[in-house]
Design an enzyme around this catalytic site. Structure first.
Site, PDB file in Angstrom:
ATOM      1  N   ASP A 222       9.300  -1.990   8.672  1.00 30.03           N
ATOM      2  CA  ASP A 222       8.063  -1.782   7.917  1.00 30.03           C
ATOM      3  C   ASP A 222       6.897  -2.427   8.682  1.00 30.03           C
ATOM      4  O   ASP A 222       6.772  -2.238   9.886  1.00 30.03           O
ATOM      5  CB  ASP A 222       8.236  -2.346   6.498  1.00 30.03           C
ATOM      6  CG  ASP A 222       7.101  -2.031   5.552  1.00 30.03           C
ATOM      7  OD1 ASP A 222       7.055  -0.904   5.043  1.00 30.03           O
ATOM      8  OD2 ASP A 222       6.283  -2.932   5.319  1.00 30.03           O
TER       9      ASP A 222
ATOM     10  N   HIS B  19      14.033   3.489   2.325  1.00 33.11           N
ATOM     11  CA  HIS B  19      13.218   2.625   3.177  1.00 33.11           C
ATOM     12  C   HIS B  19      13.867   1.280   3.485  1.00 33.11           C
ATOM     13  O   HIS B  19      13.436   0.607   4.414  1.00 33.11           O
ATOM     14  CB  HIS B  19      11.867   2.392   2.478  1.00 33.11           C
ATOM     15  CG  HIS B  19      10.882   1.631   3.304  1.00 33.11           C
ATOM     16  ND1 HIS B  19      10.412   2.093   4.517  1.00 33.11           N
ATOM     17  CD2 HIS B  19      10.277   0.427   3.095  1.00 33.11           C
ATOM     18  CE1 HIS B  19       9.558   1.214   5.014  1.00 33.11           C
ATOM     19  NE2 HIS B  19       9.460   0.199   4.176  1.00 33.11           N
TER      20      HIS B  19
ATOM     21  N   ASP C 129      13.691   8.135   3.543  1.00 30.79           N
ATOM     22  CA  ASP C 129      12.534   7.254   3.376  1.00 30.79           C
ATOM     23  C   ASP C 129      11.307   8.060   2.933  1.00 30.79           C
ATOM     24  O   ASP C 129      11.023   9.125   3.500  1.00 30.79           O
ATOM     25  CB  ASP C 129      12.252   6.543   4.690  1.00 30.79           C
ATOM     26  CG  ASP C 129      11.263   5.401   4.561  1.00 30.79           C
ATOM     27  OD1 ASP C 129      10.733   5.175   3.458  1.00 30.79           O
ATOM     28  OD2 ASP C 129      11.030   4.726   5.578  1.00 30.79           O
TER      29      ASP C 129
END
Length: 293
Positions: free
Chosen positions: A113, A272, A244
């Site tokens: 991320d 994710h 995701d």
């Protein structure tokens, strides 16, 4: 806001049995884990997570490696100072200072991320000190021109977005759930560990700013991408949740095109957070990758 040990009774120590360590920075104390001995594996989280995300990896790898996992300022068990910037570039500077102060050498750098641009900033600036890269769903390029990302970032930056993030704890409460490929994998107990670090509006600036900076820090991301050749020859493991909602197969393909030596593990049905949703497969892939010459 200073983190205090008295507020830690909500942590499940069977899941997160690690010793808390701290680095004093000008803006506040950065919490980090330092578990095990051996080659260094440095793990960098994004938003709205913290070192808890990597707990399975730390428990597994710390038998053979030294696992370093910081919580960015504003996240997890780190301080959440009022008035600090919380921009990715400043988180990256804090991470570089942690590496310097701990004298970490020959790193395997693991990012996820927002940990991508934050952690890979160090890699492009100090490629000689990074041996391997492990990328979970992440990016390192400007999102200008991506209409969906621009729309989200503008919304978060506006008054309604700020209210949702800082008053209603929207990022860990709602977005974390939505980002799981299989929401049954997010138990109430696990979810609680992502909610509790953001107990009050004053403690929620970190996630809000990063949401805003999806576009706001575009120049920083663009500078990183322009220097991508510095990491092109690094052995890379790409662990990618294929369900995701934030990063697509096209983003994965962009990474695959960059690296000369990349292994890809496509995690079908996983969203994710592969570290939560597919821990066994993640650990097996990491073990194989780290064991390779």
């Amino acid at each position: 806001m200073r983190a205090t040990e008295q507020k830690r009774d909500w942590i499940d120590r069977r899941e997160y049995p690690f010793e808390s360590r701290y680095l004093d920075l000008p803006a506040g104390r950065m919490h980090y884990l330092d578990e095990g001995t051996g080659p260094v594996v440095l793990m960098v989280h994004g938003t709205p997570t913290w070192s808890y995300l990597y707990r399975h990896v730390v428990r597994e790898l710390s038998t053979t490696h030294r696992c370093i996992v910081p919580d960015h300022l504003g996240f997890g068990l780190s301080d959440k100072p009022e008035g600090w910037s919380y921009r990715p570039e400043d988180h990256a500077a804090n991470l570089a200072e942690l590496i310097r102060r701990l004298d970490l050498r020959d790193l395997t750098l693991v990012v996820h991320d927002f940990g991508g641009p934050i952690g890979l900033s160090y890699a492009v600036e100090h490629p000689e000190n990074v041996e391997r890269l492990v990328l979970f769903n992440t990016w390192m390029w400007s999102q200008r021109g991506n209409a969906s990302v621009e729309k989200v970032s503008r919304f978060v930056a506006g008054p309604v977005g700020r209210f949702l993030y800082t008053r209603l704890n929207f990022s860990p409460r709602v977005l974390v759930k939505q980002a799981f490929g299989d929401r049954s994998r997010l138990t109430k107990e696990v979810h609680r560990h992502y909610l509790r670090p953001f107990g009050s509006p004053a403690e929620r600036q970190g996630p809000w700013v990063l949401g805003r900076e999806l576009i706001g820090s575009s120049d920083f991301y663009q500078r990183l991408w322009e220097r991508r050749d510095a990491i092109r020859d690094k052995p890379a493991l790409l662990l990618w949740g294929m369900k995701d909602i934030a990063f697509s197969p096209a983003d994965l393909a962009r990474w695959e095109e960059l690296f000369d030596d990349a292994r890809t593990v496509r995690l079908e049905g996983v969203g994710h957070f592969p570290q939560e949703e597919a821990a066994d497969r993640v650990l097996a892939a990491l073990r194989d990758f780290l064991a390779a010459p």
